[in-house]
Design a protein around this motif. Structure first.
Motif, PDB file in Angstrom:
ATOM      1  N   GLU A 135       0.659  -1.175  -0.206  1.00  0.00           N
ATOM      2  CA  GLU A 135      -0.064  -0.024   0.021  1.00  0.00           C
ATOM      3  C   GLU A 135       0.916   1.374   0.001  1.00  0.00           C
ATOM      4  N   ARG A 136       2.053   1.120   0.486  1.00  0.00           N
ATOM      5  CA  ARG A 136       2.865   2.306   0.378  1.00  0.00           C
ATOM      6  C   ARG A 136       3.905   2.454  -1.118  1.00  0.00           C
ATOM      7  N   PHE A 137       3.349   1.560  -2.226  1.00  0.00           N
ATOM      8  CA  PHE A 137       3.888   1.754  -3.450  1.00  0.00           C
ATOM      9  C   PHE A 137       2.904   1.750  -4.442  1.00  0.00           C
ATOM     10  N   PRO A 138       2.812   2.332  -5.402  1.00  0.00           N
ATOM     11  CA  PRO A 138       2.148   2.333  -6.419  1.00  0.00           C
ATOM     12  C   PRO A 138       1.734   0.721  -6.928  1.00  0.00           C
ATOM     13  N   SER A 139       3.085   0.067  -7.252  1.00  0.00           N
ATOM     14  CA  SER A 139       3.315  -1.077  -7.730  1.00  0.00           C
ATOM     15  C   SER A 139       4.757  -1.631  -7.187  1.00  0.00           C
ATOM     16  N   ILE A 140       4.786  -2.966  -7.355  1.00  0.00           N
ATOM     17  CA  ILE A 140       6.193  -3.313  -7.223  1.00  0.00           C
ATOM     18  C   ILE A 140       7.312  -2.781  -8.164  1.00  0.00           C
ATOM     19  N   ASP A 141       6.833  -2.628  -9.320  1.00  0.00           N
ATOM     20  CA  ASP A 141       7.783  -2.201 -10.350  1.00  0.00           C
ATOM     21  C   ASP A 141       8.127  -0.911 -10.098  1.00  0.00           C
ATOM     22  N   VAL A 142       7.923   0.000  -9.133  1.00  0.00           N
ATOM     23  CA  VAL A 142       8.363   1.149  -8.789  1.00  0.00           C
ATOM     24  C   VAL A 142       9.774   0.948  -7.954  1.00  0.00           C
ATOM     25  N   ILE A 143       9.796   0.057  -7.199  1.00  0.00           N
ATOM     26  CA  ILE A 143      10.967  -0.125  -6.610  1.00  0.00           C
ATOM     27  C   ILE A 143      12.057  -0.699  -7.779  1.00  0.00           C
ATOM     28  N   ASP A 144      11.555  -1.468  -8.560  1.00  0.00           N
ATOM     29  CA  ASP A 144      12.486  -1.930  -9.627  1.00  0.00           C
ATOM     30  C   ASP A 144      12.982  -0.675 -10.482  1.00  0.00           C
ATOM     31  N   LEU A 145      12.280   0.170 -10.645  1.00  0.00           N
ATOM     32  CA  LEU A 145      12.681   1.382 -11.407  1.00  0.00           C
ATOM     33  C   LEU A 145      13.694   2.512 -10.329  1.00  0.00           C
ATOM     34  N   ILE A 146      13.318   2.552  -9.375  1.00  0.00           N
ATOM     35  CA  ILE A 146      14.136   3.196  -8.218  1.00  0.00           C
ATOM     36  C   ILE A 146      15.494   2.897  -8.058  1.00  0.00           C
ATOM     37  N   GLU A 147      15.432   1.363  -7.855  1.00  0.00           N
ATOM     38  CA  GLU A 147      16.745   0.765  -7.844  1.00  0.00           C
ATOM     39  C   GLU A 147      17.518   0.845  -8.892  1.00  0.00           C
ATOM     40  N   HIS A 148      16.886   0.821  -9.910  1.00  0.00           N
ATOM     41  CA  HIS A 148      17.957   1.080 -11.395  1.00  0.00           C
ATOM     42  C   HIS A 148      18.354   2.585 -11.321  1.00  0.00           C
ATOM     43  N   LEU A 149      17.574   3.383 -11.101  1.00  0.00           N
ATOM     44  CA  LEU A 149      17.967   4.744 -11.139  1.00  0.00           C
ATOM     45  C   LEU A 149      19.148   4.932 -10.074  1.00  0.00           C
ATOM     46  N   ALA A 150      18.714   4.445  -8.691  1.00  0.00           N
ATOM     47  CA  ALA A 150      19.999   4.620  -7.726  1.00  0.00           C
ATOM     48  C   ALA A 150      21.425   4.059  -8.087  1.00  0.00           C
ATOM     49  N   HIS A 151      21.108   2.763  -8.860  1.00  0.00           N
ATOM     50  CA  HIS A 151      22.472   2.342  -9.137  1.00  0.00           C
ATOM     51  C   HIS A 151      22.980   3.158 -10.223  1.00  0.00           C
ATOM     52  N   LEU A 152      22.307   3.676 -11.117  1.00  0.00           N
ATOM     53  CA  LEU A 152      22.909   4.643 -12.154  1.00  0.00           C
ATOM     54  C   LEU A 152      23.490   5.902 -11.604  1.00  0.00           C
ATOM     55  N   TRP A 153      22.857   6.445 -10.453  1.00  0.00           N
ATOM     56  CA  TRP A 153      23.291   7.615 -10.044  1.00  0.00           C
ATOM     57  C   TRP A 153      24.676   7.237  -9.269  1.00  0.00           C
ATOM     58  N   CYS A 154      24.732   6.008  -8.638  1.00  0.00           N
ATOM     59  CA  CYS A 154      26.016   5.685  -8.072  1.00  0.00           C
ATOM     60  C   CYS A 154      27.054   5.200  -8.898  1.00  0.00           C
ATOM     61  N   SER A 155      26.700   5.329 -10.342  1.00  0.00           N
ATOM     62  CA  SER A 155      27.888   4.718 -11.189  1.00  0.00           C
ATOM     63  C   SER A 155      28.499   6.051 -12.030  1.00  0.00           C
ATOM     64  N   PRO A 156      29.729   5.854 -12.434  1.00  0.00           N
ATOM     65  CA  PRO A 156      30.375   7.104 -13.182  1.00  0.00           C
ATOM     66  C   PRO A 156      29.627   7.269 -14.419  1.00  0.00           C
ATOM     67  N   GLY A 157      29.238   8.356 -14.503  1.00  0.00           N
ATOM     68  CA  GLY A 157      28.847   8.933 -15.899  1.00  0.00           C
ATOM     69  C   GLY A 157      27.208   8.835 -15.670  1.00  0.00           C
TER      70      GLY A 157
END
Length: 197
Positions: A19-41
């Motif tokens: 109920e705290r997330f619109p869908s489980i796929d949002v976690i997937d998207l945010i984790e992908h973006l977080a990994h990207l943010w932590c990556s050079p470039g």
């Protein structure tokens, strides 16, 4: 129960409360973006994607997902390195470098709110959820500060794992959220089970 096959460590971790997330796929998207943010470039494009998501009318969905992803990373670090109890790892969180565009009080306030959010996600604690949700949406400046400080802290968590053990946390949170059997495919895995021990 999350178990590290390599170290034998085990920890009870609350499942994400959907109920705290619109869908489980949002976690997937945010984790992908977080990994990207932590990556050079990757920081600029990731920051744009996260900011757009934050401004899309549902900032708490983004912040809840960041908290869930980060706490799973911290759990993996704590279990694999056996450094501290995970609660202590969360309480010890502190930025190593002050962001140039944020004052000290704003960083400290954001960090304390993030700790509340992380502990709430790990324990499934409704009281902590309520405090975080209220504090995180007091003002847009606070919300954006929590986003920025969260990403800086997540980068530090990635660096701990990379420096100490030589690997990155790939799809860690999503594996737990989707209840798959293994968080890693190239290492002794972490297994998720409903059994108490």
């Amino acid at each position: 129960m999350l178990k590290d096959v390599d170290t034998g460590e085990a920890l009870i971790v609350a499942r994400p409360q959907l109920e705290r997330f619109p869908s489980i796929d949002v976690i997937d998207l945010i984790e992908h973006l977080a990994h990207l943010w932590c990556s050079p470039g990757g920081r600029t494009s990731a920051a744009q994607g996260l900011t757009e998501s934050l401004d899309n009318g549902q900032p708490l969905f983004v912040l809840h997902s960041l908290n869930w992803v980060h706490v799973m990373w911290i759990v993996a670090v704590g279990m694999r390195t056996r450094r501290y109890p995970v609660d202590d790892l969360i309480r010890r969180l502190r930025l190593q470098h002050q962001p140039a565009d944020m004052d000290h009080a704003l960083v400290e306030g954001a960090t304390e709110r993030i700790k509340i959010g992380l502990l709430g996600e790990m324990r499934g604690d409704p009281k902590a959820h309520a405090i975080f949700d209220r504090e995180a949406t007091l003002h847009q400046k606070v919300t954006r500060a929590i986003l920025q400080v969260s990403l800086e802290l997540m980068n530090q968590t990635q660096e701990i794992m990379r420096d100490a053990l030589g690997f990155r946390l790939e799809n860690c949170a999503m594996s737990v959220a989707r209840n798959t059997t293994s968080l890693y495919c190239s290492l002794p895995p972490f297994h998720f089970t409903d059994e108490p021990g």
